[in-house]
Design an enzyme around this catalytic site. Structure first.
Site, short mmCIF file in Angstrom:
data_model
loop_
_atom_site.label_atom_id
_atom_site.label_comp_id
_atom_site.label_asym_id
_atom_site.label_seq_id
_atom_site.Cartn_x
_atom_site.Cartn_y
_atom_site.Cartn_z
N GLU A 25 -73.28 46.93 64.41
CA GLU A 25 -72.77 48.24 63.45
C GLU A 25 -71.35 47.74 63.26
OE1 GLU A 25 -69.56 50.41 63.30
OE2 GLU A 25 -69.59 51.25 65.40
N ASP A 139 -63.91 69.05 60.48
CA ASP A 139 -63.79 67.48 61.05
C ASP A 139 -64.91 67.16 61.30
OD1 ASP A 139 -63.68 64.54 60.39
OD2 ASP A 139 -61.75 64.19 59.87
N ALA A 142 -70.60 62.31 60.88
CA ALA A 142 -72.12 62.34 60.28
C ALA A 142 -73.17 62.19 61.70
CB ALA A 142 -72.30 61.80 59.06
N ASP A 143 -72.21 60.98 62.26
CA ASP A 143 -72.78 60.56 63.27
C ASP A 143 -73.56 61.39 64.52
OD1 ASP A 143 -71.26 57.66 62.49
OD2 ASP A 143 -70.43 57.79 64.96
N LYS A 160 -63.50 58.58 72.42
CA LYS A 160 -61.64 57.87 72.31
C LYS A 160 -60.97 59.28 72.57
CE LYS A 160 -60.72 53.84 69.81
NZ LYS A 160 -61.74 53.62 69.47
N1 PSU Z 1 -64.61 55.35 66.80
C1 PSU Z 1 -64.17 54.09 67.67
N2 PSU Z 1 -64.68 52.78 67.14
C2 PSU Z 1 -64.79 52.99 65.48
C3 PSU Z 1 -65.45 53.80 65.55
C4 PSU Z 1 -65.47 55.30 65.50
O1 PSU Z 1 -63.79 54.09 69.12
O2 PSU Z 1 -64.87 51.29 65.31
C5 PSU Z 1 -66.04 53.86 63.76
C6 PSU Z 1 -67.72 54.11 63.36
O3 PSU Z 1 -68.20 53.16 63.13
C7 PSU Z 1 -68.35 55.09 63.80
C8 PSU Z 1 -67.00 55.98 62.69
O4 PSU Z 1 -69.19 55.55 63.17
O5 PSU Z 1 -66.06 54.95 63.04
C9 PSU Z 1 -67.27 57.02 62.36
O6 PSU Z 1 -66.07 57.51 61.91
P1 PSU Z 1 -66.13 58.86 61.52
O7 PSU Z 1 -65.84 59.39 62.21
O8 PSU Z 1 -65.11 59.16 59.67
O9 PSU Z 1 -67.56 60.21 60.70
MN MN Z 2 -65.27 62.56 59.45
#
Ligand code: PSU
Ligand code: MN
Length: 305
Positions: A25, A139, A142-143, A160
């Site tokens: 990614e 929150d 979307a993953d 994490k």
């Molecule tokens: N968690 C990590 N490193 C990252 C991300 C998440 O430890 O780089 C990034 C990834 O691209 C993940 C995104 O898909 O953050 C998730 O963002 P959100 O929580 O806004 O969906």
């Molecule tokens: Mn989010």
């Protein structure tokens, strides 16, 4: 082939010949790590994947094209631009494509593009999940929804503890997403190999994981799979150090009123600052570990066919 998809010549050649390919990614490059370590890591991941016999397809949206396989210049561009690049998840894709803009793809968006290309395995660091306080702030990354609907196996080092790991596992259970611990019964916690939460499944070899992926397809199930691969012991962070930094980063995010898509990048950058860069070293090592495992799974998959 989807009309917006653009494969690099190497990725196309590998896919055409049934050779192993893994997706990587780009939000991890632009929003997950500082420059220049982000670019160095992204390039090293590609080299490592090839050493393990899999062609790497680093994914991003460039000029509205869904690119699988980037040039070194494109990776340098994403890394240098950092937070100025748009972070693109599923909901952002239609606008970015129609406006022919650039974007760094999250796990969700990378899965979509990998699936369109026919790539079945994807390596990253950590995934998004259910955030702490989700019962009021709603929150949820979307993953998690993407893992439920898009057929790509994602290799990560767990999540994490900026997230609520227990709720993240509950959510994945509800969505029917297989979560497999690689050589472990416990969900790894990214910087540390243990979280105290059990994973529902365990596999001890890449071949077993490839078997589960093929069975998922054979069952006609939609959706992907989450492979959680613990950080090697030598690179783990001391638990008290990382816990303290994460809780300080969360306090800072609340005090600054950070919300929406900015939450995860803010917390990631703040944790690196608060640990004086030590967490970045662990982060880089665990990504390498995931790339190596993903390459082995992709190799096992292409030999089973
Ligand atoms: N968690 C990590 N490193 C990252 C991300 C998440 O430890 O780089 C990034 C990834 O691209 C993940 C995104 O898909 O953050 C998730 O963002 P959100 O929580 O806004 O969906
Ligand atoms: Mn989010």
């Amino acid at each position: 082939m989807n009309k917006y998809l653009q494969l690099s010549p190497r990725v196309r050649e590998a896919l055409d010949n049934g050779r192993p390919v893994i997706a990587l990614e780009s939000t991890i490059i632009s929003h997950g790590m500082p420059y220049p370590q982000n670019v160095e890591t992204a390039l090293a991941c590609e080299a490592l994947s090839r050493e393990h016999g899999a062609e790497p397809a680093t994914v991003a949206v460039i000029g509205g094209r869904l690119c699988a396989g980037l040039t070194g210049e494109q990776i340098e561009y994403l890394g240098k631009a950092g937070q100025k690049i748009r972070k693109v998840s599923r909901r952002d894709m239609p606008m970015v494509v129609s406006r022919q803009e650039d974007g760094a793809t999250t796990v969700a968006a990378t899965m979509i593009i990998a699936a369109l290309a026919g790539i079945r395995v994807f390596a990253t660091g950590g995934i998004g999940g259910v955030h702490r306080g989700a019962e009021t702030n709603m929150d949820i990354s979307a993953d998690l929804e993407e893992l439920a609907v898009t057929p790509v196996a994602v290799v990560c080092a767990g999540a994490k503890s900026i997230l609520d790991l227990g709720l993240t596992l509950e959510y994945l259970e509800t969505k029917g997403v297989p979560v497999i611990g690689y050589q472990t019964d416990e969900l790894p916690a990214f910087y540390t190999s243990r979280s105290g939460f059990r994973v529902p499944g365990r596999a001890d070899t890449p071949e077993e994981i490839a078997g589960a992926i093929l069975a998922q397809r054979g069952l006609g199930f939609p959706g992907g799979m989450l492979i959680t691969n613990p950080i090697p012991e030598a690179y783990e962070m001391p638990k008290d150090v990382i816990d303290k930094s994460i809780s300080k980063a969360l306090d800072d995010a609340n005090a600054k009123g950070i919300s929406g898509k900015d939450v995860t990048p803010f917390l990631l950058a703040r944790v690196v600052e608060l640990t004086g860069g030590d967490s970045l070293k662990s982060n880089i090592r665990l990504v390498y570990n995931n790339v190596a495992l993903a390459a082995k799974i992709a190799t096992a998959l292409s030999s089973k066919k």
